[in-house]
Enzyme design. Structure first.
Site, PDB file in Angstrom:
ATOM      1  N   GLU A   1     -18.102  14.517   8.245  1.00 11.35           N
ATOM      2  CA  GLU A   1     -19.258  14.190   7.389  1.00 11.35           C
ATOM      3  C   GLU A   1     -20.291  15.299   7.489  1.00 11.35           C
ATOM      4  OE1 GLU A   1     -21.229  10.428   8.038  1.00 11.35           O
ATOM      5  OE2 GLU A   1     -19.314   9.361   8.179  1.00 11.35           O
TER       6      GLU A   1
ATOM      7  N   GLU B   1     -18.115   6.845  14.482  1.00 11.36           N
ATOM      8  CA  GLU B   1     -19.419   6.821  15.158  1.00 11.36           C
ATOM      9  C   GLU B   1     -19.686   5.572  16.010  1.00 11.36           C
ATOM     10  OE1 GLU B   1     -22.348   7.355  12.079  1.00 11.36           O
ATOM     11  OE2 GLU B   1     -21.785   9.410  11.670  1.00 11.36           O
TER      12      GLU B   1
HETATM   13  O1  IFM Z   1     -23.955   6.868   5.449  1.00 13.36           O
HETATM   14  C1  IFM Z   1     -23.767   7.233   6.784  1.00 13.36           C
HETATM   15  C2  IFM Z   1     -22.323   7.057   7.197  1.00 13.36           C
HETATM   16  O2  IFM Z   1     -21.878   5.749   6.971  1.00 13.36           O
HETATM   17  C3  IFM Z   1     -22.163   7.358   8.670  1.00 13.36           C
HETATM   18  N1  IFM Z   1     -22.719   8.641   9.007  1.00 13.36           N
HETATM   19  C4  IFM Z   1     -24.040   8.978   8.506  1.00 13.36           C
HETATM   20  C5  IFM Z   1     -24.138   8.686   7.018  1.00 13.36           C
HETATM   21  C6  IFM Z   1     -25.550   9.014   6.504  1.00 13.36           C
HETATM   22  O3  IFM Z   1     -26.490   8.240   7.160  1.00 13.36           O
END
Ligand code: IFM
Length: 455
Positions: free
Chosen positions: A360, A163
């Site tokens: 994720e 990200e």
């Molecule tokens: O915890 C974070 C992660 O580190 C990166 N993506 C979003 C998740 C939730 O906020």
């Protein structure tokens, strides 16, 4: 038809969010070690000094993962744990920790997926300019060389950067994340470009060292969706997903996929008239874009929510759906929008032509230990059933989705929210570090066992 037979089910974590051991065995400091100790930066001053103490308790985490039938573990390596100053001297004790983690995965039949960078930049590099300094990209390539060389016999799956949208947007735009240094839009773009350069350099390094590796990245950003699963993707959905709104209409303007994925895959920055970065993109050296667009094997998507669009009442086309009072939201107040889990992979695959991995997905809940000593989280199960149901439809429509990683394996340090938000399948009692699998962990185990057939 369902998920492909070879579909990979996993869970994810990140070094600063779980490891702790912040000052042990020669680890260097990261920007998060510093930032989380600055007054007012995190919820009630929480920090990652101990976190889930996975630096000492990783065997427990791996045992739990194994008992849940999870066969794929996405974790990140802390750059300053293995190269304390960011460049130069290697910390053998730090590498030894990851050796044990990788061995622990392999002996339990769990495939390790390494993320090279999930935000814990060595503080020493920040003092040399951080991502604004082009040298940081080359330092990252050397770090990638160390890791790929060290693990080449054991780990073939890599993600370079997690990200950039948050690294630059929140680290230098809003200041909510480390290092919290606000930059001009021009300097933000330059830093962004250096993050992408780091990605490209690392892909080349890993590919040269491990020719049969599977390499990707993890992106997040705006995605639109509709309840209608038309054969033709509505053009309005494409525009809403891949064109920036004017900045004054969109405070989260940096949350987009196209400024990351277009250069990495097409080798050029997007045609995106409203973006605040458009004036700077032509200054970029075309040779950099060749490096940035090294071929990759998959696009990792971190998908939590999207924006619903509905057909216009009159005439062709779509408009944003108004949000009704009391619409579903998570504990973090993020919208619950399952349709994005169908349209997200589809839109990304249609634009970029690569397989997709959900790197994720999950939701924060106000989890607690109930009177019976268990952690019941029906809200999370409902969320996952809805999102995974949509992902299944994407697979049925032949969108090549290879894997799904739940965020997160355990509750952990949720950046500026500290320990106030819980995303894990496994509950962390931060008083003593004990772990309790939530109901969702057992539910996820059944999903894995049945390869999502019942979703
Ligand atoms: O915890 C974070 C992660 O580190 C990166 N993506 C979003 C998740 C939730 O906020």
């Amino acid at each position: 038809m369902s998920f492909p037979k070879v579909f990979m089910w996993g869970a994810a974590s990140a070094s600063y969010q779980i490891e702790g051991g912040a000052y042990e065995d020669g680890k260097g400091l990261s920007i998060w070690d510093k930032f989380s100790h600055e007054p007012g930066k995190t919820y009630e001053g929480h920090n990652g000094d101990i976190a889930c103490d996975s630096y000492h308790r990783f065997e427990e985490d791996l045992d739990l993962m194994q008992s849940m039938g999870i066969r794929h573990y996405r974790f990140s390596i802390s750059w300053p744990r293995v190269i304390p100053e960011g460049t130069g001297q290697v910390n053998e004790a730090g590498l030894a920790y990851y050796d044990q983690l990788v061995e622990g995965c392999l002996k339990r039949g769990i495939e390790p997926w390494i993320t090279l960078f999930h935000w814990d930049l060595p503080l020493a590099l920040y003092h040399r300019g951080g991502w604004l300094n082009r040298d940081t990209a080359y330092a990252f390539a050397e770090y990638a060389r160390l890791i790929a060389g060290h693990f080449k016999e054991k780990v073939t799956r890599y993600m370079t950067i997690n990200e950039p949208q948050c690294i630059i947007g929140m680290g230098h735009g809003t200041g909510l994340h480390a290092p919290g240094t606000l930059l001009s839009e021009e300097d933000m773009f330059l830093s962004w470009h250096h993050v992408l350069l780091a990605h490209g350099l690392a892909v080349k390094v890993i590919r040269d060292m491990i020719p049969d590796s599977m390499i990707g990245l993890a992106s997040t950003g705006a995605l639109a969706y509709t309840d209608k699963k038309d054969i033709e993707t509505p053009e309005d959905l494409v525009k809403a997903s891949f064109l920036s709104l004017p900045k004054n209409q969109n405070p989260g303007w940096y949350f987009n996929h196209q400024w990351f994925l277009d250069p990495c895959i097409f080798g050029h920055y997007p045609e995106d008239p409203e973006s605040v970065w458009t004036p700077y993109k032509n200054d970029v050296d075309p040779e950099d874009l060749k490096i940035i667009s090294q071929p990759i094997d998959f696009i990792g998507l971190n998908i939590y929510n999207g924006s619903e669009m509905i057909p216009k009442k009159e005439g062709p086309g779509y408009v944003y759906a108004p949000k009704y009072p009391g619409y579903p939201r998570t504990a973090l107040k993020w919208p619950v929008t399952p349709g994005v889990m169908y349209w997200g992979p589809r839109l990304i695959h249609e634009r970029y032509g690569l397989p997709v991995i959900i790197t994720e997905n999950g939701q924060s809940c106000n989890d607690k230990i109930y009177l019976d000593g268990k952690v019941h989280d029906p809200d999370r199960i409902d969320f996952l059933a809805r999102y995974l149901g949509e992902l299944k439809k994407a697979c049925e429509d032949d969108i090549p989705v290879l894997a799904y990683f739940h965020w997160a394996l355990t509750d952990n340090f949720e950046w500026y929210s500290g320990y106030d938000d819980r995303f894990g399948l496994i509950y962390l009692d931060y008083r003593d570090g004990s772990r309790i699998p939530k109901d969702s962990a057992l539910w996820y185990k059944d999903v894995i066992m049945g390869n999502g057939e019942d979703l």
